[in-house]
Design a protein around this motif. Sequence first.
Motif, PDB file in Angstrom:
ATOM      1  N   LYS A 345       0.823  -1.207   0.000  1.00 59.74           N
ATOM      2  CA  LYS A 345       0.000   0.000   0.000  1.00 59.74           C
ATOM      3  C   LYS A 345       0.858   1.257   0.000  1.00 59.74           C
ATOM      4  O   LYS A 345       0.545   2.246  -0.677  1.00 59.74           O
ATOM      5  CB  LYS A 345      -0.924  -0.013   1.213  1.00 59.74           C
ATOM      6  CG  LYS A 345      -1.811   1.202   1.328  1.00 59.74           C
ATOM      7  CD  LYS A 345      -2.698   1.098   2.562  1.00 59.74           C
ATOM      8  CE  LYS A 345      -3.565   2.338   2.721  1.00 59.74           C
ATOM      9  NZ  LYS A 345      -4.415   2.244   3.942  1.00 59.74           N
ATOM     10  N   ARG A 346       1.956   1.236   0.722  1.00 52.57           N
ATOM     11  CA  ARG A 346       2.798   2.434   0.859  1.00 52.57           C
ATOM     12  C   ARG A 346       3.946   2.466  -0.145  1.00 52.57           C
ATOM     13  O   ARG A 346       4.806   3.326  -0.083  1.00 52.57           O
ATOM     14  CB  ARG A 346       3.344   2.526   2.284  1.00 52.57           C
ATOM     15  CG  ARG A 346       2.242   2.616   3.342  1.00 52.57           C
ATOM     16  CD  ARG A 346       2.774   3.007   4.692  1.00 52.57           C
ATOM     17  NE  ARG A 346       3.374   4.338   4.642  1.00 52.57           N
ATOM     18  CZ  ARG A 346       3.979   4.911   5.681  1.00 52.57           C
ATOM     19  NH1 ARG A 346       4.063   4.259   6.832  1.00 52.57           N
ATOM     20  NH2 ARG A 346       4.509   6.106   5.576  1.00 52.57           N
ATOM     21  N   GLY A 347       3.974   1.516  -1.084  1.00 50.05           N
ATOM     22  CA  GLY A 347       5.009   1.541  -2.112  1.00 50.05           C
ATOM     23  C   GLY A 347       6.404   1.277  -1.585  1.00 50.05           C
ATOM     24  O   GLY A 347       7.382   1.850  -2.082  1.00 50.05           O
ATOM     25  N   LEU A 348       6.527   0.401  -0.578  1.00 48.72           N
ATOM     26  CA  LEU A 348       7.826   0.134   0.048  1.00 48.72           C
ATOM     27  C   LEU A 348       8.329  -1.275  -0.265  1.00 48.72           C
ATOM     28  O   LEU A 348       9.145  -1.826   0.482  1.00 48.72           O
ATOM     29  CB  LEU A 348       7.703   0.304   1.566  1.00 48.72           C
ATOM     30  CG  LEU A 348       7.361   1.711   2.062  1.00 48.72           C
ATOM     31  CD1 LEU A 348       7.050   1.696   3.555  1.00 48.72           C
ATOM     32  CD2 LEU A 348       8.514   2.675   1.782  1.00 48.72           C
ATOM     33  N   THR A 349       7.882  -1.855  -1.377  1.00 47.70           N
ATOM     34  CA  THR A 349       8.251  -3.236  -1.673  1.00 47.70           C
ATOM     35  C   THR A 349       9.755  -3.401  -1.880  1.00 47.70           C
ATOM     36  O   THR A 349      10.363  -4.328  -1.346  1.00 47.70           O
ATOM     37  CB  THR A 349       7.498  -3.743  -2.918  1.00 47.70           C
ATOM     38  OG1 THR A 349       7.797  -2.895  -4.034  1.00 47.70           O
ATOM     39  CG2 THR A 349       5.990  -3.723  -2.671  1.00 47.70           C
ATOM     40  N   TRP A 350      10.368  -2.498  -2.647  1.00 50.25           N
ATOM     41  CA  TRP A 350      11.806  -2.625  -2.864  1.00 50.25           C
ATOM     42  C   TRP A 350      12.580  -2.345  -1.583  1.00 50.25           C
ATOM     43  O   TRP A 350      13.614  -2.967  -1.317  1.00 50.25           O
ATOM     44  CB  TRP A 350      12.280  -1.708  -3.984  1.00 50.25           C
ATOM     45  CG  TRP A 350      13.777  -1.778  -4.163  1.00 50.25           C
ATOM     46  CD1 TRP A 350      14.697  -0.820  -3.893  1.00 50.25           C
ATOM     47  CD2 TRP A 350      14.526  -2.916  -4.629  1.00 50.25           C
ATOM     48  NE1 TRP A 350      15.969  -1.265  -4.161  1.00 50.25           N
ATOM     49  CE2 TRP A 350      15.896  -2.550  -4.623  1.00 50.25           C
ATOM     50  CE3 TRP A 350      14.163  -4.182  -5.057  1.00 50.25           C
ATOM     51  CZ2 TRP A 350      16.897  -3.421  -5.019  1.00 50.25           C
ATOM     52  CZ3 TRP A 350      15.186  -5.053  -5.459  1.00 50.25           C
ATOM     53  CH2 TRP A 350      16.532  -4.666  -5.435  1.00 50.25           C
TER      54      TRP A 350
END
Length: 556
Positions: A345-350
């Motif tokens: 959701k917060r775009g912190l996958t990498w």
Amino acid sequence: MKSNIQQRLLGALGRRPVLWSSATALLCALAVLALALLIDSQIVRQDHVQRHVSLSDLYRRVAVDTNQLLERLNARGDTSCSDKSLSAMRVDLFTSEFQRDVGVINDQQQLVCTTTHGRLPAPIPMPEADLASIDPLGRRLAIWVAQRVMADNGVQPATIIQRGPFNTVVDPRVTQTMTKITGLQATLWWRDLAGQQRPVFNSGFEEFLPLEIRALSDLAAGEHLRWLPGMGWMWVVSSPVPQSRLTLQTFTPLVHRGFAWSVPVSLMALAFGLAVAGALRPRLQRLGKVEHRLAGLLRSGAVHCRYQPIMDLGTGLPVGCEVLMRLRDGQEWVSPEQVIPAVVKRGLTWTMDEAVMRRAVAELQSAFGAESTLRVSFNLFPSDIHRERVSKLFRELMASASRPLWQIDLEVIEREFGESIIRELDGLREDGFAVSVDDFGTGYSNLASIRAFSPTYLKIDRSFVTDMELSSVRSSLIPEMVAIARAVGARVIAEGVENVQQSERLRDFGVDYAQGYLFAKPLTIEEFQRFWAQAHAAPSSGGHPAGGPPLQMATV
């Protein structure tokens, strides 16, 4: 500015979970009531048309899948019921999406063998077909609409289709769940060579089919408003199913019958929300705190790694590990089920994937050294599979090794196949990475797509391993999966192995590697190092964990 507002909202959520959960329950109840008041016939009609198109596409896929399977069987024409013939039919069945079983019928209309039961002790006469004709090539075409067949959960009605000497059983769950998925009542018509429409399936209209519904069989394609006695005004949508001789009709009331229940349902939702608000308080508070501090946690060393050993079933020795992520928030461990949705959701996958890979490589290098032979498997988010970024990171992490001998394996879930990901993985393979197809058997791939993907390993989903003890149809597919792996030059790994009997059967099936609680739970780096040393120091037990019983260590 926007980030600060979000942080304040999450902080308020954590400080006053009862207030916010009650307010949310009230808003949801009001929203349900408002939506119920806005429903009218136009909205019902538009929704019906969209679901009709979706259901028609499902039937199209089933029809195409059935025709393709029967044409392949007739083209090969092998009705000998030999082991070779049955094996070929099982491979055809495995590559089919909607079929459950294939059989051979002799000239006396007797069933001789099936892919599930093999050659029958004695031929079984087929019952009279519900629909029968001759196709343009002179082959018998027959349909049994609701023939009772054995399934995993007992005897179920299923559709059986014969073309020439072969028949196929459509998975009973297909016809049983299609209308449930779309929420529509439906009738399916089949057009014979004389142009006559005959019903082959209906849902919810059995008592009306001989009269009112049968009178609708000649409706032209499109939308119609019809009065049905006892049911009122109904929207009737008719359309031919593409690539078949089927016509689909679906029905829905002109007036939404759930309208009268909207108010009591809204009040019940409100009461329920207020009742559970107190019980949700700890979860909401923790979730709010984790989401609020997630970016900082991922960068602060709160990411920990656990190592699931991968065992060679031939030697009984570990050959590597799968790296699993754990997150620690202060004194508490946060489950991956909470962390992963928040990360996406917060775009912190990498940020998370990089933290896991950095920590795992550092710990494994410290414990084993980069010049040891070790297979290390990582699960990356699909959005993070980029050749340049991943290769650059591992060049940096392994720069201190004079000649790294590790095999870095990147796992991709079968359902995530896509052209962009395949291109990136092709490049990563050129850079020396291995690629695994995770959860194999749960998606919709076939031999052709697997061959195009060219994996190094195929990982059989744990559900197939569990089903071996039930002797189910699913478990019988494991040898076919091994055959597919061999056809594309891949090795096979089984997940979720929990007892010796499963391990021995998998080894007999030709599975190369396994992981599961039979061997060890996910381990800390210290536990994994001891497990590795103990296993390689003891004599091999021929496919079982070396050195006695598996280690049972307390891990998170």
